[in-house]
Write a protein that holds these residues in place. Structure first.
Motif, PDB file in Angstrom:
ATOM      1  N   LYS A  21       0.835  -1.205   0.000  1.00 53.69           N
ATOM      2  CA  LYS A  21       0.000   0.000   0.000  1.00 53.69           C
ATOM      3  C   LYS A  21       0.872   1.258   0.000  1.00 53.69           C
ATOM      4  CE  LYS A  21      -3.867   2.318   2.267  1.00 53.69           C
ATOM      5  NZ  LYS A  21      -3.253   3.657   2.127  1.00 53.69           N
ATOM      6  N   THR A  22       1.946   1.227   0.760  1.00 55.85           N
ATOM      7  CA  THR A  22       2.843   2.384   0.804  1.00 55.85           C
ATOM      8  C   THR A  22       3.486   2.625  -0.558  1.00 55.85           C
ATOM      9  OG1 THR A  22       3.321   1.982   3.138  1.00 55.85           O
ATOM     10  CG2 THR A  22       4.862   3.378   1.947  1.00 55.85           C
ATOM     11  N   VAL A  23       3.880   1.546  -1.233  1.00 59.29           N
ATOM     12  CA  VAL A  23       4.441   1.681  -2.583  1.00 59.29           C
ATOM     13  C   VAL A  23       3.414   2.317  -3.515  1.00 59.29           C
ATOM     14  CG1 VAL A  23       5.175   0.398  -4.626  1.00 59.29           C
ATOM     15  CG2 VAL A  23       6.140  -0.168  -2.393  1.00 59.29           C
ATOM     16  N   SER A  24       2.189   1.825  -3.471  1.00 56.23           N
ATOM     17  CA  SER A  24       1.123   2.357  -4.325  1.00 56.23           C
ATOM     18  C   SER A  24       0.863   3.831  -4.027  1.00 56.23           C
ATOM     19  CB  SER A  24      -0.151   1.541  -4.125  1.00 56.23           C
ATOM     20  OG  SER A  24      -1.183   2.025  -4.953  1.00 56.23           O
ATOM     21  N   ASP A  25       0.781   4.166  -2.743  1.00 58.96           N
ATOM     22  CA  ASP A  25       0.536   5.555  -2.346  1.00 58.96           C
ATOM     23  C   ASP A  25       1.660   6.472  -2.813  1.00 58.96           C
ATOM     24  OD1 ASP A  25      -1.793   4.755  -1.139  1.00 58.96           O
ATOM     25  OD2 ASP A  25      -0.979   4.776   0.906  1.00 58.96           O
ATOM     26  N   CYS A  26       2.895   5.994  -2.725  1.00 63.56           N
ATOM     27  CA  CYS A  26       4.034   6.822  -3.134  1.00 63.56           C
ATOM     28  C   CYS A  26       4.115   6.960  -4.654  1.00 63.56           C
ATOM     29  CB  CYS A  26       5.330   6.243  -2.572  1.00 63.56           C
ATOM     30  SG  CYS A  26       5.500   6.509  -0.785  1.00 63.56           S
ATOM     31  N   MET A  27       3.653   5.963  -5.386  1.00 62.77           N
ATOM     32  CA  MET A  27       3.553   6.109  -6.835  1.00 62.77           C
ATOM     33  C   MET A  27       2.567   7.222  -7.181  1.00 62.77           C
ATOM     34  SD  MET A  27       3.642   2.086  -8.048  1.00 62.77           S
ATOM     35  CE  MET A  27       3.478   2.392  -9.807  1.00 62.77           C
ATOM     36  N   HIS A  76      -3.798   5.557 -11.758  1.00 61.80           N
ATOM     37  CA  HIS A  76      -4.353   4.295 -12.224  1.00 61.80           C
ATOM     38  C   HIS A  76      -5.070   3.633 -11.060  1.00 61.80           C
ATOM     39  CE1 HIS A  76      -4.607   0.297 -14.136  1.00 61.80           C
ATOM     40  NE2 HIS A  76      -4.371   0.929 -15.271  1.00 61.80           N
ATOM     41  N   HIS A  77      -6.128   2.827 -11.341  1.00 59.52           N
ATOM     42  CA  HIS A  77      -6.834   2.152 -10.255  1.00 59.52           C
ATOM     43  C   HIS A  77      -5.993   1.036  -9.644  1.00 59.52           C
ATOM     44  CE1 HIS A  77      -7.770  -0.633 -13.558  1.00 59.52           C
ATOM     45  NE2 HIS A  77      -7.951  -1.546 -12.624  1.00 59.52           N
ATOM     46  N   ASN A  78      -4.993   0.541 -10.396  1.00 53.66           N
ATOM     47  CA  ASN A  78      -4.056  -0.452  -9.882  1.00 53.66           C
ATOM     48  C   ASN A  78      -2.681  -0.111 -10.431  1.00 53.66           C
ATOM     49  OD1 ASN A  78      -2.561  -2.699  -9.110  1.00 53.66           O
ATOM     50  ND2 ASN A  78      -4.223  -4.141  -9.523  1.00 53.66           N
ATOM     51  N   LYS A  79      -2.005   0.789  -9.736  1.00 54.80           N
ATOM     52  CA  LYS A  79      -0.760   1.360 -10.256  1.00 54.80           C
ATOM     53  C   LYS A  79       0.344   0.317 -10.405  1.00 54.80           C
ATOM     54  CE  LYS A  79      -1.331   4.342  -6.985  1.00 54.80           C
ATOM     55  NZ  LYS A  79      -2.796   4.296  -6.832  1.00 54.80           N
ATOM     56  N   LEU A  80       0.487  -0.578  -9.442  1.00 51.47           N
ATOM     57  CA  LEU A  80       1.542  -1.579  -9.528  1.00 51.47           C
ATOM     58  C   LEU A  80       1.324  -2.511 -10.717  1.00 51.47           C
ATOM     59  CD1 LEU A  80       1.480  -0.742  -6.342  1.00 51.47           C
ATOM     60  CD2 LEU A  80       2.912  -2.758  -6.094  1.00 51.47           C
ATOM     61  N   MET A  81       0.072  -2.924 -10.921  1.00 51.25           N
ATOM     62  CA  MET A  81      -0.208  -3.808 -12.045  1.00 51.25           C
ATOM     63  C   MET A  81      -0.030  -3.072 -13.367  1.00 51.25           C
ATOM     64  SD  MET A  81      -0.804  -6.872 -12.873  1.00 51.25           S
ATOM     65  CE  MET A  81      -1.149  -7.490 -11.233  1.00 51.25           C
ATOM     66  N   SER A  82      -0.410  -1.811 -13.403  1.00 51.92           N
ATOM     67  CA  SER A  82      -0.235  -1.012 -14.618  1.00 51.92           C
ATOM     68  C   SER A  82       1.236  -0.951 -15.004  1.00 51.92           C
ATOM     69  CB  SER A  82      -0.775   0.401 -14.400  1.00 51.92           C
ATOM     70  OG  SER A  82      -0.435   1.242 -15.487  1.00 51.92           O
ATOM     71  N   PHE A  83       2.080  -0.647 -14.033  1.00 52.75           N
ATOM     72  CA  PHE A  83       3.515  -0.566 -14.321  1.00 52.75           C
ATOM     73  C   PHE A  83       4.083  -1.935 -14.677  1.00 52.75           C
ATOM     74  CE2 PHE A  83       8.009  -0.326 -12.677  1.00 52.75           C
ATOM     75  CZ  PHE A  83       8.500   0.377 -13.770  1.00 52.75           C
ATOM     76  N   SER A  84       3.728  -2.953 -13.900  1.00 54.04           N
ATOM     77  CA  SER A  84       4.282  -4.291 -14.120  1.00 54.04           C
ATOM     78  C   SER A  84       3.918  -4.861 -15.482  1.00 54.04           C
ATOM     79  CB  SER A  84       3.790  -5.247 -13.031  1.00 54.04           C
ATOM     80  OG  SER A  84       4.314  -4.901 -11.776  1.00 54.04           O
ATOM     81  N   THR A  85       2.769  -4.474 -16.026  1.00 54.65           N
ATOM     82  CA  THR A  85       2.342  -5.018 -17.317  1.00 54.65           C
ATOM     83  C   THR A  85       2.833  -4.201 -18.507  1.00 54.65           C
ATOM     84  OG1 THR A  85       0.204  -3.908 -17.052  1.00 54.65           O
ATOM     85  CG2 THR A  85       0.324  -6.239 -16.442  1.00 54.65           C
ATOM     86  N   LEU A  86       3.617  -3.158 -18.257  1.00 53.46           N
ATOM     87  CA  LEU A  86       4.241  -2.445 -19.382  1.00 53.46           C
ATOM     88  C   LEU A  86       5.223  -3.359 -20.111  1.00 53.46           C
ATOM     89  CD1 LEU A  86       4.900   1.142 -17.943  1.00 53.46           C
ATOM     90  CD2 LEU A  86       3.041   0.358 -19.422  1.00 53.46           C
ATOM     91  N   SER A  87       5.577  -4.461 -19.479  1.00 60.22           N
ATOM     92  CA  SER A  87       6.512  -5.414 -20.092  1.00 60.22           C
ATOM     93  C   SER A  87       5.825  -6.696 -20.543  1.00 60.22           C
ATOM     94  CB  SER A  87       7.614  -5.764 -19.087  1.00 60.22           C
ATOM     95  OG  SER A  87       7.066  -6.418 -17.963  1.00 60.22           O
ATOM     96  N   LEU A  88       4.481  -6.720 -20.538  1.00 65.47           N
ATOM     97  CA  LEU A  88       3.753  -7.935 -20.898  1.00 65.47           C
ATOM     98  C   LEU A  88       3.490  -7.970 -22.407  1.00 65.47           C
ATOM     99  CD1 LEU A  88       2.288 -10.501 -20.013  1.00 65.47           C
ATOM    100  CD2 LEU A  88       0.260  -9.101 -19.546  1.00 65.47           C
ATOM    101  N   PRO A  89       4.205  -8.797 -23.148  1.00 69.46           N
ATOM    102  CA  PRO A  89       4.137  -8.758 -24.618  1.00 69.46           C
ATOM    103  C   PRO A  89       2.954  -9.476 -25.245  1.00 69.46           C
ATOM    104  CG  PRO A  89       5.772 -10.357 -23.928  1.00 69.46           C
ATOM    105  CD  PRO A  89       5.256  -9.718 -22.681  1.00 69.46           C
ATOM    106  N   VAL A  90       1.931  -9.800 -24.424  1.00 73.47           N
ATOM    107  CA  VAL A  90       0.692 -10.361 -24.987  1.00 73.47           C
ATOM    108  C   VAL A  90      -0.495  -9.459 -24.689  1.00 73.47           C
ATOM    109  CG1 VAL A  90       1.465 -12.750 -24.943  1.00 73.47           C
ATOM    110  CG2 VAL A  90       0.310 -11.798 -22.927  1.00 73.47           C
TER     111      VAL A  90
END
Length: 573
Positions: free
Chosen positions: A519-525, A532-546
């Motif tokens: 939660k702290t990571v998300s808040d600091c982002m 984004h409604h799910n910032k960690l997932m948004s960032f993590s999927t910038l590398s998802l090639p499908v």
């Protein structure tokens, strides 16, 4: 014969009639024996060690989530089970393709082993697309081949083939790895379900997808895609992002309850401790799904989809997994039972993990510390303006848009730090190569600082995005030093971080403590400007090639639709 338990005076959900019926429930050896009026039965056998008055509360089967990834919560199966019990979930079907991308078959086996002492029942899907594309587009720690699948089929807890993602290989090459895997399934366990991942696929392409045996999809839907897929025999697994007013209305108006269920797919740890599948059930009811049918598509249809015929309903011989609620509409869970035994009574009690992963799982980042010069981008011209590709992040989706932009070049170096764009870079963390890629990012992203992670779908290489090289170095080196994780930097200082030492993607820390860090990571982002409604997932999927349409791996920028590496700089410019 003495029964384990009788619960009297409850509103029992009957999955077959799709309605609640007032009565009593008798349990023997962890299974339902009799549902009816116990006092009217003239039989000495209906005596129990314990009799409870249900006070006319609602009794429903334990919730069943058949499409989810434990690693999305950045935790272990043991800790995940502690997180979902208070939310009424008693059965999970997990696809461990994140850990499989790091450690292959060993990763899958260790995830299964870690779930053995869990409170809930874990079943597993064999990851079918590891890597999610191929070695030309991304570097992973391991891969899953047809011969690996054949070995995994012998594991009792395996109930399906996990989501098939690489559409191009599936329909374009009968000798591809994915088709060899599917053939192994058909030869050895022809009844086994084959799960799919097919966003924005329609017409003949969709028909080819289903023809190969892939007959379920959990990706983002529209009324048109739901109609086409269901019409062609696909089972729909509806996650929250597909729970739009238009989609729900379509499903309800056409009474398509036999053809879909609710699933969570990905739930971050900070969200997990607050709710899971129960939140989707409550939301479905609020959106117009009749309460009886909301229960139906979160218990009965998912069980039938996965051929888990021993659960999903309250009937003689079925496993006695159930939930007691005061109100279905509010979906406030009072008690949860597993195999007829109380496992949640309204009070959350988290425990430390007892079972550890093998030592090698804690030492998986094979990357030297980085320096600022690692983020100098060589341009194709000595000076002037150059036209570039950029990834535009959408605030309500994990899809992206390719954008054309122009940046300045000085001394053959792209002046990205002086632009309105973030630089994003991905490094091979497995020590297999010296691959490093560059991209530009715009949209609803950070306006200052940097973010780095080794939790980068699905290859889980080191990915870092930032507004300046200094912060990017600090963030990246924190990840390397801690053996994986998520790190947020502002003005050269670490303002948030969560360590993910197991494979660089999960932690065995107690789930409530992990949730606080996430939660702290998300808040600091958010503080850096990420929307984004799910910032960690948004960032993590910038590398998802499908996942459409422009993404990045250690090999470079990827045109997802064409499944091709494309250059940062447009040719001829």
């Amino acid at each position: 014969m003495e029964l384990d338990l009788i619960i009297k005076n409850v509103q029992v959900y009957n999955s077959y009639l799709k309605k609640f019926i007032h009565g009593d429930v008798a349990i023997l050896d962890g299974k339902f024996l009799y549902i009816g009026n116990v006092s009217q039965v003239q039989d000495e056998e209906l005596k129990a060690k314990k009799v409870i008055d249900g006070h006319s509360k609602y009794m429903i089967p334990g919730l069943i989530d058949i499409h989810m990834h434990v690693e999305s919560s950045m935790t272990t199966p043991f800790q995940f089970s502690q997180g979902v019990v208070p939310h009424g979930v008693t059965t999970l079907v997990a696809d461990p393709h994140e850990m499989a991308n790091v450690f292959g078959v060993d990763g899958i086996r260790e995830m299964i082993n870690n779930s053995k002492n869990s409170t809930v029942d874990f079943f597993y899907g064999i990851p079918s697309s590891v890597p999610s594309t191929n070695k030309e587009l991304e570097t992973t720690g391991a891969s899953i081949k047809a011969e690996d699948v054949e070995k995994l089929l012998d594991i009792e807890d395996v109930c399906c083939l996990g989501e098939v993602m690489n559409f191009k290989d599936l329909v374009g090459d009968q000798e591809s790895t994915i088709n060899k895997i599917i053939q192994k399934i058909k030869n050895k366990k022809s009844h086994m379900r084959i799960e799919g991942h097919c966003p924005k696929i329609s017409g003949l392409d969709l028909a080819k997808f289903i023809y190969q045996g892939v007959d379920a999809d959990h990706t983002q839907q529209t009324p048109a895609s739901l109609e086409e897929k269901i019409k062609n025999g696909m089972f729909m697994e509806i996650q929250e992002k597909s729970m739009t007013e238009e989609n729900i209305n379509f499903l309800v108006e056409n009474e398509l309850y036999e053809h879909f269920c609710l699933v969570t797919d990905d739930t971050m740890a900070d969200k997990l401790v607050k709710g899971h599948l129960n939140k989707l059930v409550k939301k479905a009811i609020s959106m117009g799904v009749p309460k009886e049918m909301a229960v139906y598509v979160s218990t009965y249809t998912p069980a039938r989809r996965m051929l888990l015929d021993d659960r999903g309903s309250i009937a003689p011989g079925k496993i006695a997994d159930f939930v007691l609620l005061e109100s279905i509409e509010e979906f406030h869970i009072e008690k949860v039972y597993k195999n007829g035994k109380l496992i949640f009574d309204g009070k959350v009690k988290y425990k430390e993990s007892e079972k550890k992963f093998p030592e090698k799982f804690y030492n998986s980042i094979k990357l030297n510390f980085l320096k600022e010069t690692d983020f100098q981008v060589q341009a194709p011209i000595e000076g002037g303006l150059v036209k570039c590709r950029a990834i535009e992040v959408i605030p309500e989706s994990t899809f992206t848009i390719e954008k054309e932009t122009t940046l300045n070049v000085e001394n053959n170096k792209l002046q990205w730090e002086k632009s309105d764009y973030c630089l994003i870079s991905v490094f091979d963390r497995y020590g297999k190569s010296k691959n490093q890629s560059f991209g530009l990012v715009t949209g609803s992203i950070i306006k200052k600082g940097a973010i780095a992670t080794s939790y980068a779908h699905d290859h889980h290489n080191l990915m870092v995005m930032g507004r300046n090289a200094k912060d990017m170095v600090t963030a990246s080196n924190w990840i390397i030093e801690n053996g994986g994780g998520y790190c947020v930097i502002k003005d050269g200082k670490i303002i948030a971080g969560v360590e993910l030492p197991i494979g660089g993607i999960i932690s065995d820390e107690r789930i409530d403590l992990l949730a606080e860090k996430v939660k702290t990571v998300s808040d600091c982002m958010s503080k850096l400007g990420y929307v984004h409604h799910n910032k960690l997932m948004s960032f993590s999927t910038l590398s998802l090639p499908v996942s459409p349409s422009l993404k990045i791996s250690d090999k470079g920028l990827i045109d997802v639709v064409k499944q091709e590496i494309v250059p940062l700089f447009y040719k001829g410019l």
